[in-house]
Scaffold this active site. Structure first.
Site, PDB file in Angstrom:
ATOM      1  N   THR A 113      37.802  59.985  11.374  1.00 11.75           N
ATOM      2  CA  THR A 113      38.393  58.819  10.709  1.00 11.75           C
ATOM      3  C   THR A 113      37.528  57.577  10.854  1.00 11.75           C
ATOM      4  O   THR A 113      37.522  56.706   9.993  1.00 11.75           O
ATOM      5  CB  THR A 113      39.791  58.565  11.312  1.00 11.75           C
ATOM      6  OG1 THR A 113      40.580  59.710  11.043  1.00 11.75           O
ATOM      7  CG2 THR A 113      40.466  57.359  10.720  1.00 11.75           C
ATOM      8  N   SER A 126      37.580  66.602  12.477  1.00 11.90           N
ATOM      9  CA  SER A 126      37.291  67.213  13.779  1.00 11.90           C
ATOM     10  C   SER A 126      37.912  68.592  14.053  1.00 11.90           C
ATOM     11  O   SER A 126      37.372  69.325  14.883  1.00 11.90           O
ATOM     12  CB  SER A 126      37.594  66.235  14.917  1.00 11.90           C
ATOM     13  OG  SER A 126      38.974  66.080  15.104  1.00 11.90           O
ATOM     14  N   THR A 177      39.475  61.933  16.009  1.00 14.32           N
ATOM     15  CA  THR A 177      40.312  61.843  17.213  1.00 14.32           C
ATOM     16  C   THR A 177      41.142  63.112  17.480  1.00 14.32           C
ATOM     17  O   THR A 177      41.566  63.334  18.605  1.00 14.32           O
ATOM     18  CB  THR A 177      41.281  60.646  17.118  1.00 14.32           C
ATOM     19  OG1 THR A 177      42.135  60.841  15.998  1.00 14.32           O
ATOM     20  CG2 THR A 177      40.544  59.337  17.020  1.00 14.32           C
ATOM     21  N   ASP A 178      41.359  63.920  16.397  1.00 14.85           N
ATOM     22  CA  ASP A 178      42.272  65.060  16.580  1.00 14.85           C
ATOM     23  C   ASP A 178      41.791  66.044  17.646  1.00 14.85           C
ATOM     24  O   ASP A 178      42.600  66.604  18.385  1.00 14.85           O
ATOM     25  CB  ASP A 178      42.476  65.794  15.245  1.00 14.85           C
ATOM     26  CG  ASP A 178      43.270  64.947  14.261  1.00 14.85           C
ATOM     27  OD1 ASP A 178      43.891  63.968  14.698  1.00 14.85           O
ATOM     28  OD2 ASP A 178      43.259  65.269  13.053  1.00 14.85           O
TER      29      ASP A 178
HETATM   30  N1  ASP Z   1      41.578  64.168  11.105  1.00 12.31           N
HETATM   31  C1  ASP Z   1      40.740  63.173  11.728  1.00 12.31           C
HETATM   32  C2  ASP Z   1      39.743  63.900  12.599  1.00 12.31           C
HETATM   33  O1  ASP Z   1      40.063  64.283  13.684  1.00 12.31           O
HETATM   34  C3  ASP Z   1      41.578  62.234  12.489  1.00 12.31           C
HETATM   35  C4  ASP Z   1      40.861  61.124  13.203  1.00 12.31           C
HETATM   36  O2  ASP Z   1      39.659  61.063  13.306  1.00 12.31           O
HETATM   37  O3  ASP Z   1      41.577  60.235  13.699  1.00 12.31           O
HETATM   38  O4  ASP Z   1      38.624  64.069  12.191  1.00 12.31           O
END
Ligand code: ASP
Length: 346
Positions: free
Chosen positions: A38, A85, A118-119
């Site tokens: 993200t 991710s 973040t995931d």
């Molecule tokens: N779906 C995203 C990821 O993990 C979410 C994020 O980065 O907050 O790549």
């Protein structure tokens, strides 16, 4: 003669000034490894914080968006991947670990930063924490709001991450997770909220520090987590498959058989409570352990120390996703059942 001495003195003063000015300009070297997420996400509207496209912006765009980086570090960027991710593969993990290991060995490198979705950020952070041996800061950072959002959190998170990477106080603390004004240990931290920026926490172990503006403030002297192992992956090209199964009432034993039939060399349960399983699953776990397939019993509760119970190997302080990383590395090393148990604190 006097004129010659005066001009010589002028030359010396000029050279000294030039040297001092150059030294003042020279900031610590930081390499940013971008993997997507993200923090590099882009949406159609500035209020859209959920249906954007993850990982589309390049590392050069991320760096350009934060001109303040130039004031604290000599920053360069490496685009490792542009992924959402959950798509981060073992190949990406190995590549990151090897490249960062080499970069940290360079004299001009003060620290590195990894930008990540973040995931699954905590999984990559934990993997790097267990496989990189260096006192230099390694900081992993993401964002909960895409770069196009009002109050995007990515730019400040990135500035704080680079600020930690140049900070001597950040040395010898293992891999650090910097998000939302907080500094956490990759060994313990986990994502706790699906959508809000205040999501990375370690419920039991807490934070290592915080930020005031872009200045890191640590609460403790550097300390090593108890029983923290190191794995050398520098010569590995692949890793064994370990899968996670989620426990629930009346769980389906066939899922465990399917996982093994599909090539799993180890199993992790996000078990109920203190890692408990249904009777049918218990029997199956005894059978698998007897066949030399390790089964880790973690918990779906979100925190707590899973203790020694009847069958399988309790995960101790590790949640299911961290247990998977640890078991993968232990199996890659060829650890036997006793050694695996020790890695999980038994
Ligand atoms: N779906 C995203 C990821 O993990 C979410 C994020 O980065 O907050 O790549």
């Amino acid at each position: 003669m006097r004129r010659a001495v005066v001009s010589w003195l002028f030359a010396v003063v000029f050279l000294c000034n030039a040297f001092v000015a150059q030294a003042a300009d020279k900031h610590p070297g930081v390499t940013i490894y971008a993997t997507g997420g993200t923090i590099a996400g882009s949406a159609e509207s500035s209020t859209d914080t959920t249906t954007y496209q993850s990982g589309v912006l390049g590392v050069d765009v991320l760096i350009k968006a934060v001109p303040q980086l130039k004031d604290i570090a000599d920053v360069s960027g490496v685009q490792v991947a542009k992924l959402n991710s959950p798509d981060v593969s073992q190949a990406v993990l190995l590549k990151l670990s090897k490249e960062i290991g080499k970069k940290l060995a360079e004299k001009g490198t003060h620290g590195v930063v990894v930008t990540h979705g973040t995931d699954t950020l905590e999984e990559t952070a934990f993997f790097l924490d267990l496989t990189i041996k260096s006192k230099k800061p390694v900081v992993i950072v993401g964002a909960m709001r895409p770069a196009t959002a009002i109050s995007a959190d990515g730019p400040m998170n990135l500035l704080q991450a680079v600020s930690a990477a140049v900070d001597r106080n950040a040395e010898d603390r293992g891999v650090l997770v910097v998000m939302n004004d907080r500094i956490g240990s990759a060994f313990y931290i986990t994502k706790t909220n699906a959508t809000t920026p205040d999501t990375f926490k370690a419920a039991e172990q807490g934070f290592l520090g915080t930020f005031v503006g872009d200045k890191a403030k640590f609460y403790y002297e550097p300390a090593k987590p108890v029983n923290k192992p190191h794995f050398d992956v520098s010569k590995l090209d692949s890793l064994p498959k370990v899968v996670i199964l989620y426990s629930y009432q009346d769980e389906d034993v066939a899922l465990l058989d399917a996982a093994v039939a599909n090539g799993a060399k180890g199993i992790v349960f996000a078990g109920t409570g203190n890692g408990s399983l249904s009777k049918g699953m218990e029997d199956k776990v005894v059978e698998l352990m007897g066949r030399g397939i390790p089964v880790i019993r973690s918990t779906r509760t979100g925190s707590g120390w899973v203790s020694d119970i009847d069958t399988g190997i309790p995960s101790g302080c590790f949640n299911a996703q961290k247990s998977r990383i640890l078991l993968t590395l232990a199996l890659a090393e060829g650890a036997n059942m006793d050694k695996i148990k020790r890695y999980f604190g038994m």
